[in-house]
Design a protein around this motif. Sequence first.
Motif, mmCIF file in Angstrom:
data_model
loop_
_atom_site.group_PDB
_atom_site.id
_atom_site.type_symbol
_atom_site.label_atom_id
_atom_site.label_comp_id
_atom_site.label_asym_id
_atom_site.label_seq_id
_atom_site.Cartn_x
_atom_site.Cartn_y
_atom_site.Cartn_z
ATOM 1 N N LEU A 5 1.074 -1.278 0.140
ATOM 2 C CA LEU A 5 0.148 0.143 -0.040
ATOM 3 C C LEU A 5 0.971 1.222 -0.047
ATOM 4 C CD1 LEU A 5 -2.817 -0.910 2.649
ATOM 5 C CD2 LEU A 5 -3.032 -0.628 0.058
ATOM 6 N N ALA A 6 1.861 1.266 0.575
ATOM 7 C CA ALA A 6 2.805 2.431 0.565
ATOM 8 C C ALA A 6 3.605 2.567 -0.390
ATOM 9 C CB ALA A 6 3.917 2.223 2.219
ATOM 10 N N THR A 7 3.981 1.771 -0.872
ATOM 11 C CA THR A 7 4.758 1.841 -2.228
ATOM 12 C C THR A 7 3.727 2.083 -3.330
ATOM 13 O OG1 THR A 7 6.214 -0.004 -1.663
ATOM 14 C CG2 THR A 7 6.062 0.297 -3.883
ATOM 15 N N GLY A 64 16.084 -0.313 10.495
ATOM 16 C CA GLY A 64 17.373 -1.060 10.002
ATOM 17 C C GLY A 64 17.950 -0.544 8.522
ATOM 18 N N LEU A 65 18.547 -1.765 7.969
ATOM 19 C CA LEU A 65 19.065 -1.442 6.508
ATOM 20 C C LEU A 65 17.993 -2.154 5.661
ATOM 21 C CD1 LEU A 65 20.979 -0.618 4.301
ATOM 22 C CD2 LEU A 65 22.489 -2.781 4.818
ATOM 23 N N THR A 66 17.532 -1.622 4.802
ATOM 24 C CA THR A 66 16.669 -2.354 3.794
ATOM 25 C C THR A 66 17.131 -2.498 2.368
ATOM 26 O OG1 THR A 66 15.260 -0.651 3.461
ATOM 27 C CG2 THR A 66 14.620 -2.108 5.386
ATOM 28 N N ILE A 67 17.120 -3.566 1.758
ATOM 29 C CA ILE A 67 17.196 -3.743 0.185
ATOM 30 C C ILE A 67 15.827 -4.025 -0.168
ATOM 31 C CG2 ILE A 67 18.164 -5.214 -1.458
ATOM 32 C CD1 ILE A 67 20.232 -6.238 0.550
ATOM 33 N N ALA A 68 15.413 -2.945 -1.105
ATOM 34 C CA ALA A 68 13.951 -3.312 -1.708
ATOM 35 C C ALA A 68 14.091 -3.285 -3.124
ATOM 36 C CB ALA A 68 13.312 -1.808 -1.398
ATOM 37 N N GLY A 111 4.549 -7.393 -6.802
ATOM 38 C CA GLY A 111 4.399 -6.167 -5.894
ATOM 39 C C GLY A 111 5.947 -6.100 -5.384
ATOM 40 N N PRO A 112 6.034 -5.004 -4.656
ATOM 41 C CA PRO A 112 7.222 -4.795 -3.908
ATOM 42 C C PRO A 112 7.748 -5.734 -2.844
ATOM 43 C CG PRO A 112 5.509 -3.298 -2.877
ATOM 44 C CD PRO A 112 5.225 -4.264 -3.803
ATOM 45 N N ARG A 113 9.053 -5.914 -2.746
ATOM 46 C CA ARG A 113 9.577 -6.758 -1.737
ATOM 47 C C ARG A 113 10.719 -6.106 -0.847
ATOM 48 N NH1 ARG A 113 5.775 -9.036 -2.989
ATOM 49 N NH2 ARG A 113 5.268 -11.082 -3.862
#
Length: 315
Positions: A134-136, A152-156, A162-164
């Motif tokens: 929803l945010a993406t 934290g650190l995120t890899i998107a 959809g987004p991961r």
Amino acid sequence: MINRTIEVGTGVHVKVPATTANLGPGFDTLGLALAYYDELDVTVREEPGVHVDVHGVGEGQVPTDERNLVVRAIKHAFDAYGIEMPGLDIVARNHIPHGRGMGSSGAAIVAGIMAAKGLLEGNVEMDAQAVLTLATQMEGHPDNVAPAIFGGLTIAWVTPEGPRSKKLIVHRGVSPVVFVPEHTMSTALARSLQPESVPHEDAIFNVSRSALLVAALIQSPELLLEATEDKLHQSYRASAMPETDQLIRALRDAGYAAVVSGAGPSILLLCDEPQQRLEATALVEREALTPWQSLMLAVDFKGATVVPHPVGVLA
């Protein structure tokens, strides 16, 4: 649209961290949550419509009705589940600077969706993946909203489904500093300066540095200076924020891992020793032509939170 009743007086408290995206080479992919927060209290009222009371950043500037980004995010979540949004009283306590590359729009979107998650509990089970999706949808890309949600650190990344996102824990030796100027920068303008294509060798350069940056942030902070080198976006945007570019050059020449924070114009500095933060701040004070605020922050490891208020009580 389902008119599902949510008890008048039902309320939630939401807390969302600031974020910094790109981190140099990780364009539209890497993000980091920072211990600097916007907070939100949302209460269901009997009357229809919405009123937003804004304190801090944006007070007297941002809309206080249905046009407010937080409200639009709440409505987006309710609409996604086919449930009519009730009347709401919202108190926003904002600290994240607007238009400075610290994820203020992403934080507002995540705050609204997390508020909806809390209000809909018992009617809808909204998991973390649903919040990210929803945010993406609203933000357009997941690199800021992912760390705001998960910490934290995120890899998107984005898939056909959809987004991961993958969360990683940052090495305790990494100490962030954000230098924030008085002037703002439009994300849309920053993106418009990007070329449609880049040289093959520049793409290879950034792939290597992005991989190295993940290793530096979670295991080997002494590699941060080399790991934050970039050839995909910062040089193309430099003309739109010359003082940012000049200060980053001065910091990097002195051995500090400085990059543009998000779309800018703020500067993110990733230190591997606490003393570096003081030394770098002194350098910025000497070199800057205009006032810059120094924020010595920790990495936020928790991400966005939502907790209920007792019915009829606004914290």
